[in-house]
Write a protein that holds these residues in place. Structure first.
Motif, PDB file in Angstrom:
ATOM      1  N   PHE A   1       9.193 -35.807   8.255  1.00 38.74           N
ATOM      2  CA  PHE A   1       8.695 -36.998   8.950  1.00 38.74           C
ATOM      3  C   PHE A   1       7.310 -36.748   9.515  1.00 38.74           C
ATOM      4  N   ALA A   2       7.140 -35.624  10.195  1.00 45.36           N
ATOM      5  CA  ALA A   2       5.856 -35.312  10.832  1.00 45.36           C
ATOM      6  C   ALA A   2       4.731 -35.254   9.801  1.00 45.36           C
ATOM      7  N   LYS A   3       4.969 -34.570   8.685  1.00 49.30           N
ATOM      8  CA  LYS A   3       3.942 -34.453   7.639  1.00 49.30           C
ATOM      9  C   LYS A   3       3.600 -35.815   7.043  1.00 49.30           C
ATOM     10  N   TYR A   4       4.626 -36.616   6.776  1.00 52.10           N
ATOM     11  CA  TYR A   4       4.370 -37.923   6.180  1.00 52.10           C
ATOM     12  C   TYR A   4       3.571 -38.808   7.132  1.00 52.10           C
ATOM     13  N   ILE A   5       3.963 -38.827   8.393  1.00 54.87           N
ATOM     14  CA  ILE A   5       3.247 -39.650   9.376  1.00 54.87           C
ATOM     15  C   ILE A   5       1.814 -39.171   9.524  1.00 54.87           C
ATOM     16  N   ARG A   6       1.615 -37.854   9.647  1.00 57.55           N
ATOM     17  CA  ARG A   6       0.257 -37.302   9.772  1.00 57.55           C
ATOM     18  C   ARG A   6      -0.600 -37.688   8.570  1.00 57.55           C
TER      19      ARG A   6
ATOM     20  N   LEU B   1      -4.835 -43.870   6.190  1.00 56.85           N
ATOM     21  CA  LEU B   1      -5.148 -45.228   6.634  1.00 56.85           C
ATOM     22  C   LEU B   1      -6.358 -45.297   7.557  1.00 56.85           C
ATOM     23  N   THR B   2      -6.640 -44.206   8.277  1.00 56.17           N
ATOM     24  CA  THR B   2      -7.774 -44.214   9.205  1.00 56.17           C
ATOM     25  C   THR B   2      -9.011 -43.544   8.628  1.00 56.17           C
ATOM     26  N   GLY B   3      -8.815 -42.762   7.564  1.00 56.53           N
ATOM     27  CA  GLY B   3      -9.938 -42.018   6.994  1.00 56.53           C
ATOM     28  C   GLY B   3     -10.334 -40.825   7.846  1.00 56.53           C
ATOM     29  N   LYS B   4      -9.469 -40.442   8.759  1.00 55.06           N
ATOM     30  CA  LYS B   4      -9.760 -39.312   9.648  1.00 55.06           C
ATOM     31  C   LYS B   4      -8.917 -38.104   9.272  1.00 55.06           C
ATOM     32  N   ARG B   5      -9.492 -36.930   9.523  1.00 55.98           N
ATOM     33  CA  ARG B   5      -8.737 -35.697   9.296  1.00 55.98           C
ATOM     34  C   ARG B   5      -7.763 -35.529  10.447  1.00 55.98           C
ATOM     35  N   MET B   6      -6.510 -35.311  10.129  1.00 54.11           N
ATOM     36  CA  MET B   6      -5.471 -35.192  11.142  1.00 54.11           C
ATOM     37  C   MET B   6      -5.248 -33.720  11.500  1.00 54.11           C
ATOM     38  N   PRO B   7      -4.881 -33.470  12.738  1.00 56.53           N
ATOM     39  CA  PRO B   7      -4.658 -32.084  13.162  1.00 56.53           C
ATOM     40  C   PRO B   7      -3.422 -31.480  12.500  1.00 56.53           C
ATOM     41  N   ASN B   8      -3.338 -30.155  12.569  1.00 61.66           N
ATOM     42  CA  ASN B   8      -2.162 -29.468  12.057  1.00 61.66           C
ATOM     43  C   ASN B   8      -0.953 -29.797  12.918  1.00 61.66           C
ATOM     44  N   ILE B   9       0.206 -29.673  12.339  1.00 62.03           N
ATOM     45  CA  ILE B   9       1.452 -29.882  13.066  1.00 62.03           C
ATOM     46  C   ILE B   9       1.740 -28.620  13.869  1.00 62.03           C
TER      47      ILE B   9
END
Length: 100
Positions: A22-27, A33-41
């Motif tokens: 879930f966490a990986k999919y949401i990240r 969708l935002t075009g932003k790099r997401m932080p690591n879990i």
């Protein structure tokens, strides 16, 4: 809901996912969708009764309510993210107008 059913009825999706999935999919979906790099879990110590997998039993809902989910989990998560993005956008626009 008006019903004669007095016991708990689990409404969920019976597909099995780990919390990490879930966490990986949401990240990844938020990043896409935002075009932003997401932080690591970040992995934290597990709580004593922490579920490792999520797979609700919806047999009571099927039997008593003739109910089952209509939207796959991943599609539902994506729609939820899009909804909250729109809410945040509207809030930001409203705040901008108030500042005028």
């Amino acid at each position: 809901m008006n019903s004669d059913i007095s016991k708990p009825v689990n409404l969920g999706n019976p597909e099995e996912y780990s919390i990490l999935e879930f966490a990986k999919y949401i990240r990844d979906e938020v990043g896409k969708l935002t075009g932003k790099r997401m932080p690591n879990i970040v992995h934290k110590a597990k709580m004593e009764d922490d579920p490792q997998k999520r797979k609700p039993d919806i047999s009571v809902a099927k039997q008593l309510l003739d109910w089952e989910p209509q939207i796959p989990v991943r599609e539902g998560i994506t729609k939820t993210i899009e909804y909250f993005q729109e809410q945040l956008k509207e809030e930001k626009e409203s705040d901008s107008l108030k500042a005028l």
